[in-house]
Design a protein around this motif. Structure first.
Motif, mmCIF file in Angstrom:
data_model
loop_
_atom_site.group_PDB
_atom_site.id
_atom_site.type_symbol
_atom_site.label_atom_id
_atom_site.label_comp_id
_atom_site.label_asym_id
_atom_site.label_seq_id
_atom_site.Cartn_x
_atom_site.Cartn_y
_atom_site.Cartn_z
ATOM 1 N N ARG A 125 0.680 -1.238 -0.010
ATOM 2 C CA ARG A 125 0.086 0.164 0.082
ATOM 3 C C ARG A 125 0.928 1.399 0.051
ATOM 4 N N LEU A 126 1.870 1.469 0.719
ATOM 5 C CA LEU A 126 2.985 2.411 0.841
ATOM 6 C C LEU A 126 3.556 2.624 -0.204
ATOM 7 N N LYS A 127 3.925 1.458 -0.847
ATOM 8 C CA LYS A 127 5.111 1.671 -2.285
ATOM 9 C C LYS A 127 4.115 2.287 -3.399
ATOM 10 N N TYR A 128 2.984 1.772 -3.494
ATOM 11 C CA TYR A 128 2.135 2.225 -4.509
ATOM 12 C C TYR A 128 0.856 3.216 -4.016
ATOM 13 N N ARG A 129 1.366 4.270 -2.991
ATOM 14 C CA ARG A 129 0.415 4.870 -2.390
ATOM 15 C C ARG A 129 -0.760 5.808 -3.246
ATOM 16 N N TYR A 130 -0.174 6.180 -4.445
ATOM 17 C CA TYR A 130 -1.140 6.769 -5.473
ATOM 18 C C TYR A 130 -2.009 5.850 -5.833
ATOM 19 N N LEU A 131 -2.123 4.466 -5.903
ATOM 20 C CA LEU A 131 -3.041 3.585 -6.052
ATOM 21 C C LEU A 131 -4.012 3.396 -4.919
ATOM 22 N N ASP A 132 -3.227 3.173 -3.749
ATOM 23 C CA ASP A 132 -4.124 3.254 -2.357
ATOM 24 C C ASP A 132 -4.892 4.173 -2.280
ATOM 25 N N LEU A 133 -4.558 5.633 -2.685
ATOM 26 C CA LEU A 133 -5.342 6.903 -2.375
ATOM 27 C C LEU A 133 -6.425 7.021 -3.185
ATOM 28 N N ARG A 134 -6.504 5.984 -4.416
ATOM 29 C CA ARG A 134 -7.597 6.184 -5.326
ATOM 30 C C ARG A 134 -8.949 5.308 -4.703
ATOM 31 N N ARG A 135 -8.453 4.521 -3.759
ATOM 32 C CA ARG A 135 -9.413 3.595 -2.998
ATOM 33 C C ARG A 135 -10.595 4.585 -2.230
ATOM 34 N N ILE A 553 -2.785 5.880 12.270
ATOM 35 C CA ILE A 553 -2.484 7.602 11.755
ATOM 36 C C ILE A 553 -2.204 7.560 10.243
ATOM 37 N N ARG A 554 -1.527 6.333 9.760
ATOM 38 C CA ARG A 554 -1.164 6.375 8.320
ATOM 39 C C ARG A 554 -2.363 6.239 7.474
ATOM 40 N N GLU A 555 -3.448 6.086 8.183
ATOM 41 C CA GLU A 555 -4.911 5.990 7.027
ATOM 42 C C GLU A 555 -5.421 7.457 6.934
ATOM 43 N N VAL A 556 -4.696 8.473 7.558
ATOM 44 C CA VAL A 556 -5.017 9.908 7.270
ATOM 45 C C VAL A 556 -4.122 11.017 6.768
ATOM 46 N N VAL A 557 -2.991 10.213 6.497
ATOM 47 C CA VAL A 557 -1.765 10.930 6.244
ATOM 48 C C VAL A 557 -1.505 10.422 4.572
ATOM 49 N N MET A 558 -1.524 11.638 3.800
ATOM 50 C CA MET A 558 -1.461 11.438 2.262
ATOM 51 C C MET A 558 -0.175 10.439 1.892
ATOM 52 N N PHE A 559 1.067 10.564 2.286
ATOM 53 C CA PHE A 559 2.288 10.015 1.914
ATOM 54 C C PHE A 559 2.872 9.793 3.128
ATOM 55 N N PRO A 560 2.566 8.964 4.050
ATOM 56 C CA PRO A 560 3.178 8.506 5.071
ATOM 57 C C PRO A 560 4.462 7.488 5.159
ATOM 58 N N GLN A 564 9.330 1.746 9.955
ATOM 59 C CA GLN A 564 10.811 2.035 10.023
ATOM 60 C C GLN A 564 11.420 3.309 9.528
ATOM 61 N N ALA A 565 10.522 4.180 9.609
ATOM 62 C CA ALA A 565 10.347 5.650 9.019
ATOM 63 C C ALA A 565 11.079 5.478 7.614
ATOM 64 N N GLN A 566 10.625 4.582 6.724
ATOM 65 C CA GLN A 566 11.007 4.725 5.368
ATOM 66 C C GLN A 566 9.923 5.127 4.283
ATOM 67 N N ASP A 567 10.117 5.837 3.333
ATOM 68 C CA ASP A 567 9.304 6.129 2.187
ATOM 69 C C ASP A 567 9.557 5.267 1.244
ATOM 70 N N LEU A 568 8.637 4.059 1.016
ATOM 71 C CA LEU A 568 8.880 3.348 0.103
ATOM 72 C C LEU A 568 8.742 3.506 -1.228
ATOM 73 N N MET A 569 7.785 4.439 -1.371
ATOM 74 C CA MET A 569 7.272 4.987 -2.643
ATOM 75 C C MET A 569 8.661 5.742 -3.418
#
Length: 597
Positions: A125-135, A553-560, A564-569
């Motif tokens: 979900r975090l690696k492809y967050r732009y797809l996750d946000l389309r849901r 909280i990651r459910e309400v942040v656009m690009f969390p 492990q404090a990594q931005d996978l995207m």
């Protein structure tokens, strides 16, 4: 006709029937019914059903387009047959009879589908967050966040506050977490810090003569992730006010939060104003936490005196009391009808938390029963039942130990018992203020007095209290706002007097040089006329999380980031080229690997 769309996908209604229109969006879903091709077309605004007949020369081409491809569809708006009207959809009375289409952007095979409510691993979900946000759910959460921030801004301005921006590149903050450091190219070996909060700047804003400040402030802390806290960065409604008492802050902030939650509660109940003011000591006794969820009706009682009674022979608790500890009673209304397994599971859970277990008594018409009841005379049992507010058919559990540990275990047991017995409400919003925090605490590890909360809070009683009272008895003008067991913010009336500040730091083992070295800018400013001031900073992410009914909280942040404090995207953090390090006068010293690895 517009190149891409004449209407958005949430706009068409019965009044548009017969119109020639063009829609653009993502192919949300495709269905083939009796030779007809049905497409749900989605954009930011909504969803419209489109239909194409097999005789259309581009039927096969549209049928072959993958889900989530971007297309524009041109055709005529028609009324749906009565039996196919979808009342759950704003556009559900009509559909688009497609005559032509254009493929604007084809989609490859998807790593995760957008349609449906399936759960997927967080790393995907975090690696492809732009797809996750389309849901649908995620899209609604992020739109809700935007509306909440807009509402907060409007309410603050209406309340006489002015929005100011404070620096991002600054010096270290007194907030207590680890800083994110930014190396200076122009000043070799020196670093900026990203602000953990605009604490010093908002106080300096008051000293500069601006009366009511607010800001939707980004904050940066190098700390581990939690369900209610993002690693790295978060946003808060940062507030500061001049010439105010603690009650003035409450009176200014309560209408903002109450009005905000009323606006977005969607029918859920909200605490009436004024919100309860609960002293810290009382909160720890009654709820076992300084973040109580008041939707749980259970109230913990102190029964140390009852267990210290000369006729009580339960020595495990007596020894705790003799050593200076306490015994707390957690009521369990109606638990008398529960099977033995209910009590055994709670005992096993307490042991898993490092406790010896949870003693308990079950009360019926004949008196108390259970493993420890025989050690407690009937008269003392009656006193315990009265203190805990229980009667026949109920039970009471006990937590014993040093006051802080007994309170923590009792609070956790209260939460568990309230949930398992179905006593806690699961909806609505219950607010409270926690007040009268202790100014200092004893650091058992270092055997010294430490600040317990915010070192820049004003002690109750001012300089006189610092000079005459036991430090552990001094209370501070510090407060938290709590909703449903979640701390939305800490705040305080600030210590604006240099002489009081020096003394407060001395008690905690820090001489004047600490103030001058670490907080020199603010400490210096206090010598040139500082108004009494105070503030608070409710967390935006936590507010939206509560309103959205999200558990993370990651459910309400656009690009969390992940835990492990990594931005996978975006693949951050990442290594940087050697020349960039040289420009910043840095050399990497990686930790030594374990010889066994």
């Amino acid at each position: 006709m517009h190149a891409y769309r004449t209407h958005n996908c949430g706009a068409l209604r019965q009044g548009d029937v017969g119109s020639q229109v063009r829609l653009a969006g993502w192919i949300h879903r495709k269905r083939d019914h009796g030779g007809l091709l049905f497409i749900d077309l989605r954009d930011h605004f909504g969803l419209t059903q489109a239909v194409m007949e097999p005789g259309n020369p581009v039927f096969k081409a549209l049928e072959a387009v993958r889900h989530e491809s971007v297309v524009s569809l041109t055709g005529t708006v028609v009324a749906r047959p009565a039996e196919t009207v979808n009342p759950a959809l704003p556009t559900g009375d009509v559909e688009l009879q497609v005559e032509s289409f254009e493929l604007l952007s084809p989609a490859d095979d998807l790593p995760m589908p957008v349609f449906g409510d399936q759960e997927y691993p967080e790393d995907i979900r975090l690696k492809y967050r732009y797809l996750d946000l389309r849901r649908e759910k995620m899209h609604k959460n992020i739109v809700l966040r935007s509306k909440v921030i807009h509402s907060l801004r409007s309410r603050m301005v209406a309340g006489g506050f002015t929005e100011f921006q404070t620096p991002i590149l600054t010096a270290s903050s007194p907030e207590g977490a680890r800083d994110f450091l930014v190396p200076s190219r122009l000043h070799p070996g020196q670093f900026y810090a990203l602000p953990q909060a605009p604490q010093q700047f908002k106080q300096l804003t008051m000293i500069a003569g601006f009366d009511r400040y607010f800001q939707i402030a980004p904050c940066f802390r190098d700390e581990d992730a939690r369900a209610d806290r993002s690693p790295g960065e978060f946003y808060q409604l940062d507030i500061e006010m001049s010439f105010v008492t603690q009650e003035d802050v409450f009176q200014a902030i309560e209408p903002v939060l109450h009005g905000l939650f009323e606006e977005f509660a969607d029918g859920r109940a909200i605490s009436a104003r004024p919100f309860p003011r609960i002293p810290y000591k009382e909160a720890m006794l009654k709820y076992g936490s300084d973040k109580p969820d008041l939707r749980n009706p259970l109230i913990i009682a102190d029964v140390s005196a009852q267990f210290a009674h000369k006729d009580v022979t339960f020595n495990a608790f007596k020894k705790v009391i003799e050593a200076g500890g306490v015994v707390r009673a957690i009521p369990a209304p109606g638990a008398g009808t529960q099977p033995r397994s209910f009590f055994d599971k709670l005992n096993d859970w307490a042991r898993s938390e490092g406790a010896a277990g949870l003693g308990y008594i079950i009360f019926d018409a004949e008196g108390g029963k259970g493993p420890i009841a025989k050690f407690i005379p009937a008269g003392v049992q009656a006193e315990i039942a009265k203190a805990a507010g229980i009667g026949s058919g109920d039970a009471v559990f006990f937590s014993a130990g040093p006051a802080d540990k007994a309170a923590t275990l009792a609070g956790q047991a209260r939460t568990r018992i309230g949930r398992e017995l179905g006593l806690s409400k699961t909806d609505g919003f219950e607010f409270c203020w926690i007040v009268d925090f202790p100014m200092y605490e004893f650091n058992d590890k270092e055997k010294k007095i430490d600040f317990s909360h915010n070192p820049f809070s004003m002690p109750q009683g001012g300089l006189e209290a610092l000079e005459t009272k036991d430090p552990l008895d001094i209370l501070a003008y510090q407060y938290d706002i709590v909703c449903n067991g979640i701390e939305l913010s800490s705040g305080a009336i600030r210590n604006h007097r240099p002489d009081v500040m020096v003394k407060a730091f001395e008690i905690a083992g820090h001489d004047r040089s600490v103030l001058e070295t670490r907080f020199g800018g603010m400490f210096s400013a206090f010598h040139y006329g500082a108004p009494p001031h105070g503030g608070i900073a409710p967390g935006i992410d936590r507010i939206v999380m509560l309103l959205a009914g999200a558990e993370n909280i990651r459910e309400v942040v656009m690009f969390p980031m992940n835990q492990q404090a990594q931005d996978l995207m975006m693949s951050a953090p990442s290594e940087v080229p050697a020349h960039h390090l040289r420009e910043l006068h840095l050399r990497i010293a990686l930790p030594q690997k374990d010889a066994k690895s």
